[in-house]
Design a protein around this motif. Structure first.
Motif, PDB file in Angstrom:
ATOM      1  N   VAL A 177      -5.012   8.383   3.619  1.00  0.00           N
ATOM      2  CA  VAL A 177      -4.659   8.332   5.039  1.00  0.00           C
ATOM      3  C   VAL A 177      -5.321   7.119   5.690  1.00  0.00           C
ATOM      4  CG1 VAL A 177      -4.981   9.464   7.282  1.00  0.00           C
ATOM      5  CG2 VAL A 177      -4.236  10.803   5.299  1.00  0.00           C
ATOM      6  N   ALA A 178      -6.595   6.894   5.354  1.00  0.00           N
ATOM      7  CA  ALA A 178      -7.325   5.767   5.936  1.00  0.00           C
ATOM      8  C   ALA A 178      -6.734   4.430   5.491  1.00  0.00           C
ATOM      9  CB  ALA A 178      -8.799   5.853   5.552  1.00  0.00           C
ATOM     10  N   ARG A 179      -6.242   4.368   4.269  1.00  0.00           N
ATOM     11  CA  ARG A 179      -5.631   3.116   3.792  1.00  0.00           C
ATOM     12  C   ARG A 179      -4.386   2.775   4.611  1.00  0.00           C
ATOM     13  NH1 ARG A 179      -4.460   2.847  -2.375  1.00  0.00           N
ATOM     14  NH2 ARG A 179      -4.212   0.622  -1.831  1.00  0.00           N
ATOM     15  N   ILE A 180      -3.598   3.787   4.935  1.00  0.00           N
ATOM     16  CA  ILE A 180      -2.418   3.532   5.760  1.00  0.00           C
ATOM     17  C   ILE A 180      -2.837   3.200   7.190  1.00  0.00           C
ATOM     18  CG2 ILE A 180      -0.259   4.504   6.643  1.00  0.00           C
ATOM     19  CD1 ILE A 180      -0.086   6.184   4.112  1.00  0.00           C
ATOM     20  N   VAL A 229       0.839  -1.203   0.000  1.00  0.00           N
ATOM     21  CA  VAL A 229       0.000   0.000   0.000  1.00  0.00           C
ATOM     22  C   VAL A 229       0.875   1.256   0.000  1.00  0.00           C
ATOM     23  CG1 VAL A 229      -1.609   1.387   1.365  1.00  0.00           C
ATOM     24  CG2 VAL A 229      -2.038  -1.058   1.041  1.00  0.00           C
ATOM     25  N   VAL A 230       1.908   1.263   0.822  1.00  0.00           N
ATOM     26  CA  VAL A 230       2.807   2.413   0.887  1.00  0.00           C
ATOM     27  C   VAL A 230       3.534   2.592  -0.446  1.00  0.00           C
ATOM     28  CG1 VAL A 230       4.848   3.367   2.020  1.00  0.00           C
ATOM     29  CG2 VAL A 230       3.086   2.224   3.377  1.00  0.00           C
ATOM     30  N   LEU A 231       3.988   1.492  -1.039  1.00  0.00           N
ATOM     31  CA  LEU A 231       4.690   1.577  -2.323  1.00  0.00           C
ATOM     32  C   LEU A 231       3.752   2.051  -3.434  1.00  0.00           C
ATOM     33  CD1 LEU A 231       6.833  -1.687  -2.093  1.00  0.00           C
ATOM     34  CD2 LEU A 231       7.577   0.684  -1.701  1.00  0.00           C
ATOM     35  N   GLU A 232       2.511   1.615  -3.380  1.00  0.00           N
ATOM     36  CA  GLU A 232       1.530   2.072  -4.381  1.00  0.00           C
ATOM     37  C   GLU A 232       1.301   3.573  -4.264  1.00  0.00           C
ATOM     38  OE1 GLU A 232      -3.264   1.891  -5.057  1.00  0.00           O
ATOM     39  OE2 GLU A 232      -2.323   0.121  -4.140  1.00  0.00           O
ATOM     40  N   LEU A 233       1.166   4.066  -3.035  1.00  0.00           N
ATOM     41  CA  LEU A 233       0.951   5.495  -2.838  1.00  0.00           C
ATOM     42  C   LEU A 233       2.188   6.299  -3.218  1.00  0.00           C
ATOM     43  CD1 LEU A 233      -1.067   5.451   0.522  1.00  0.00           C
ATOM     44  CD2 LEU A 233      -1.934   5.818  -1.799  1.00  0.00           C
ATOM     45  N   ALA A 234       3.367   5.730  -3.010  1.00  0.00           N
ATOM     46  CA  ALA A 234       4.591   6.416  -3.430  1.00  0.00           C
ATOM     47  C   ALA A 234       4.587   6.635  -4.942  1.00  0.00           C
ATOM     48  CB  ALA A 234       5.808   5.605  -2.994  1.00  0.00           C
TER      49      ALA A 234
END
Length: 299
Positions: free
Chosen positions: A268-271, A215-220
């Motif tokens: 934010v909610a996804r993280i 998820v973090v890599l996708e948002l990056a």
């Protein structure tokens, strides 16, 4: 130069939301890291007597050439100096090592549940320092809500800050909500999961790393930022103070490059959903004066 958003503490003092953390940063690397950070726009520097690098932090501030009034400097009282008179003496030593006339923020580093009377006595000493104008704000680290309520009920000054382990795998919702009810700013240590890297270096097996989560890599990729920048922005978008640690110039610059974007509420909610309740550091409720053997005079 954009030095980022500021947070107003419960006594009216303003503090930069983002700062440089220096947990166990080697003294011979700390001075250069502080100079680099200040040149890159950092105005909050977080150290501690227990980090054994206060002298190097003070030297870095002086070498930077910045006006002292532009800086917000935090240090912490180590648990072996808890007690009223002991804390006052330890504060003087920290101030001397830093080479400063006052501190912006003075924190109790850990609660010591088995000797909480000494914790309370140390906090009363911090209150005296605040009254005398030798510190601009006082607070605590690693206090769970119940322990914090006990301290508040037996002291006169509500802590301005509660600095706790906080990252996407351990987002401390209950603590954040309790802090907010009391008007306390939550400050995140190990905010991008550096504690996991440290545990791996010590041979401990850990389950995943926030910087490597899909998820973090996708948002990056979505925002054109690094994984670390996404996580730091997540802290800021929650209204937290965040103190990522690094002594590497490239990482120091990377970590402050987060003021030109915001995450959507949905992102934010996804993280938030990555929370595993996964504390990697010590449990504050079992922390004692013997948990770590640190000679704070050895610096």
């Amino acid at each position: 130069m954009d030095t980022g958003p500021r947070l107003r503490l419960n006594n009216g003092v303003e503090m930069p939301a983002l700062g440089l953390g220096l947990f166990l940063a080697p003294a011979d690397e700390t001075t250069g890291a502080v100079v680099t950070a200040i040149n890159d726009g950092y105005r909050l520097i977080d150290t501690a007597a227990g980090y054994l690098n206060e002298r190097a932090v003070g030297e870095g501030i002086r070498r930077s050439g910045i006006n002292r009034s532009e800086m917000f400097v935090t240090t912490k009282l180590w648990v072996t100096d808890y007690g009223y008179d002991e804390a006052l003496r330890a504060f003087d030593l920290s101030l001397d090592r830093l080479g400063l006339d006052y501190l912006d923020l003075y924190l109790l580093h850990w609660p010591t549940p088995e000797q909480f009377d000494k914790t309370l006595a140390a906090y009363h000493a911090a209150e005296k320092l605040l009254t005398e104008g030798r510190v601009r704000a006082i607070g605590v680290c690693n206090f769970v809500p119940s322990r914090l309520e006990t301290l508040i009920s037996q002291t006169d000054v509500v802590p301005a800050i509660n600095q706790v382990e906080l990252h996407p795998f351990y987002n401390q919702r209950e603590t954040r909500e309790a802090d907010a009810r009391d008007g306390i700013i939550t400050q995140s240590w190990a905010p991008i999961g550096g504690i996991f890297t440290r545990l791996q270096s010590l041979g401990r097996e850990v389950s995943g790393h926030p910087l490597e989560h899909p998820v973090v890599l996708e948002l990056a990729r979505k925002y054109g930022k690094t994984a670390a920048q996404i996580i730091i922005r997540w802290h800021l978008d929650h209204g937290l103070s965040v103190i990522p640690k690094s002594v590497k110039p490239s990482r120091i610059a990377e970590n402050i490059g987060v003021f030109d974007f915001q995450l959507t509420n949905e992102d934010v909610a996804r993280i938030d959903e990555l929370d595993k309740g996964m504390r990697a550091g010590p449990d504050p409720e079992t922390f004692s004066r013997d948990s770590y053997q640190v000679d704070v005079t050895a610096q």
